[in-house]
Design a protein around this motif. Structure first.
Motif, mmCIF file in Angstrom:
data_model
loop_
_atom_site.group_PDB
_atom_site.id
_atom_site.type_symbol
_atom_site.label_atom_id
_atom_site.label_comp_id
_atom_site.label_asym_id
_atom_site.label_seq_id
_atom_site.Cartn_x
_atom_site.Cartn_y
_atom_site.Cartn_z
ATOM 1 N N ILE A 83 1.548 -1.423 -0.269
ATOM 2 C CA ILE A 83 0.191 -0.127 -0.053
ATOM 3 C C ILE A 83 0.443 1.337 0.287
ATOM 4 C CG2 ILE A 83 -1.899 0.989 1.270
ATOM 5 C CD1 ILE A 83 -3.114 -1.210 2.255
ATOM 6 N N ALA A 84 1.938 1.340 1.079
ATOM 7 C CA ALA A 84 3.170 2.219 0.802
ATOM 8 C C ALA A 84 2.492 2.571 -0.383
ATOM 9 C CB ALA A 84 3.691 2.393 2.164
ATOM 10 N N HIS A 85 3.989 1.618 -1.353
ATOM 11 C CA HIS A 85 4.796 1.801 -2.656
ATOM 12 C C HIS A 85 3.855 2.478 -3.209
ATOM 13 C CE1 HIS A 85 7.734 0.341 -5.359
ATOM 14 N NE2 HIS A 85 6.571 -0.045 -5.904
ATOM 15 N N ASN A 86 2.640 1.994 -3.496
ATOM 16 C CA ASN A 86 1.806 2.158 -4.681
ATOM 17 C C ASN A 86 0.990 3.534 -3.993
ATOM 18 O OD1 ASN A 86 0.785 0.242 -6.204
ATOM 19 N ND2 ASN A 86 1.405 -1.203 -4.419
ATOM 20 N N PHE A 87 1.024 3.958 -3.023
ATOM 21 C CA PHE A 87 0.311 5.286 -2.629
ATOM 22 C C PHE A 87 1.756 6.780 -2.297
ATOM 23 C CE2 PHE A 87 0.194 8.819 0.851
ATOM 24 C CZ PHE A 87 -1.330 9.280 0.278
ATOM 25 N N ILE A 88 2.560 6.289 -2.913
ATOM 26 C CA ILE A 88 3.934 6.564 -2.985
ATOM 27 C C ILE A 88 4.208 6.967 -4.345
ATOM 28 C CG2 ILE A 88 6.645 7.300 -2.492
ATOM 29 C CD1 ILE A 88 6.235 5.582 -0.247
ATOM 30 N N GLU A 89 4.077 6.323 -4.844
ATOM 31 C CA GLU A 89 3.965 6.234 -6.721
ATOM 32 C C GLU A 89 2.842 7.103 -7.064
ATOM 33 O OE1 GLU A 89 4.414 2.460 -8.740
ATOM 34 O OE2 GLU A 89 6.566 2.287 -8.166
ATOM 35 N N LEU A 90 1.567 6.973 -6.060
ATOM 36 C CA LEU A 90 0.573 7.854 -6.992
ATOM 37 C C LEU A 90 0.726 10.019 -6.399
ATOM 38 C CD1 LEU A 90 -2.649 5.356 -6.336
ATOM 39 C CD2 LEU A 90 -1.735 6.701 -8.094
ATOM 40 N N VAL A 91 1.478 9.458 -5.857
ATOM 41 C CA VAL A 91 1.357 11.085 -5.247
ATOM 42 C C VAL A 91 3.256 11.678 -6.096
ATOM 43 C CG1 VAL A 91 3.577 12.205 -3.144
ATOM 44 C CG2 VAL A 91 1.462 11.010 -2.775
ATOM 45 N N GLU A 92 3.684 10.359 -6.420
ATOM 46 C CA GLU A 92 4.825 10.814 -7.872
ATOM 47 C C GLU A 92 4.639 11.438 -8.860
ATOM 48 O OE1 GLU A 92 7.533 7.941 -7.052
ATOM 49 O OE2 GLU A 92 8.630 8.895 -5.499
ATOM 50 N N GLN A 93 3.240 10.150 -9.436
ATOM 51 C CA GLN A 93 2.882 10.677 -10.610
ATOM 52 C C GLN A 93 1.943 11.644 -10.421
ATOM 53 O OE1 GLN A 93 1.395 6.336 -10.558
ATOM 54 N NE2 GLN A 93 2.995 6.161 -11.273
ATOM 55 N N GLY A 94 1.604 12.473 -9.359
ATOM 56 C CA GLY A 94 0.272 13.023 -9.261
ATOM 57 C C GLY A 94 -0.623 13.606 -9.186
ATOM 58 N N TYR A 95 -1.479 11.197 -9.341
ATOM 59 C CA TYR A 95 -3.003 11.925 -8.776
ATOM 60 C C TYR A 95 -3.415 11.942 -7.537
ATOM 61 C CZ TYR A 95 -2.674 9.009 -12.825
ATOM 62 O OH TYR A 95 -2.488 8.408 -14.859
#
Length: 99
Positions: A83-95
């Motif tokens: 969850i943390a990994h996916n959440f961080i990626e969503l933040v980095e991608q601007g979602y």
């Protein structure tokens, strides 16, 4: 014996709860299912290559507003690191935005 609350008393309690928990007009007027439907339709209309875990996180945040990673972990059946990994990626991608 307790007497039956009046309509005004019940409305007062509801108003107090709305203010205490800062419900937005949108949360009170639009069912969360509608948000999910619009998200899924937009993914169909504008094909995006996104994992189901990320899509689930976006849908949850869209229906709840501000959430923590702990809130997401309570809903999704994935381990916290996923969850943390996916959440961080969503933040980095601007979602999503992390506050």
């Amino acid at each position: 014996m307790q007497e039956e609350p009046t309509r005004q008393t019940v409305l007062g309690k509801v108003l107090k709860a709305i203010r205490k928990w800062s419900f937005s007009p949108r949360e009170l007027s639009t069912p969360s299912q509608t948000d999910l439907i619009f998200i899924l339709l937009s993914v169909d209309e504008f094909p995006v290559n996104i994992s189901y875990v990320k899509l689930a996180i976006i849908c949850y945040v869209a229906t709840k507003g501000k959430v923590s990673r702990k809130d997401i972990a309570e809903v999704l059946t994935k381990d916290y690191s996923t969850i943390a990994h996916n959440f961080i990626e969503l933040v980095e991608q601007g979602y999503l935005r992390e506050d």
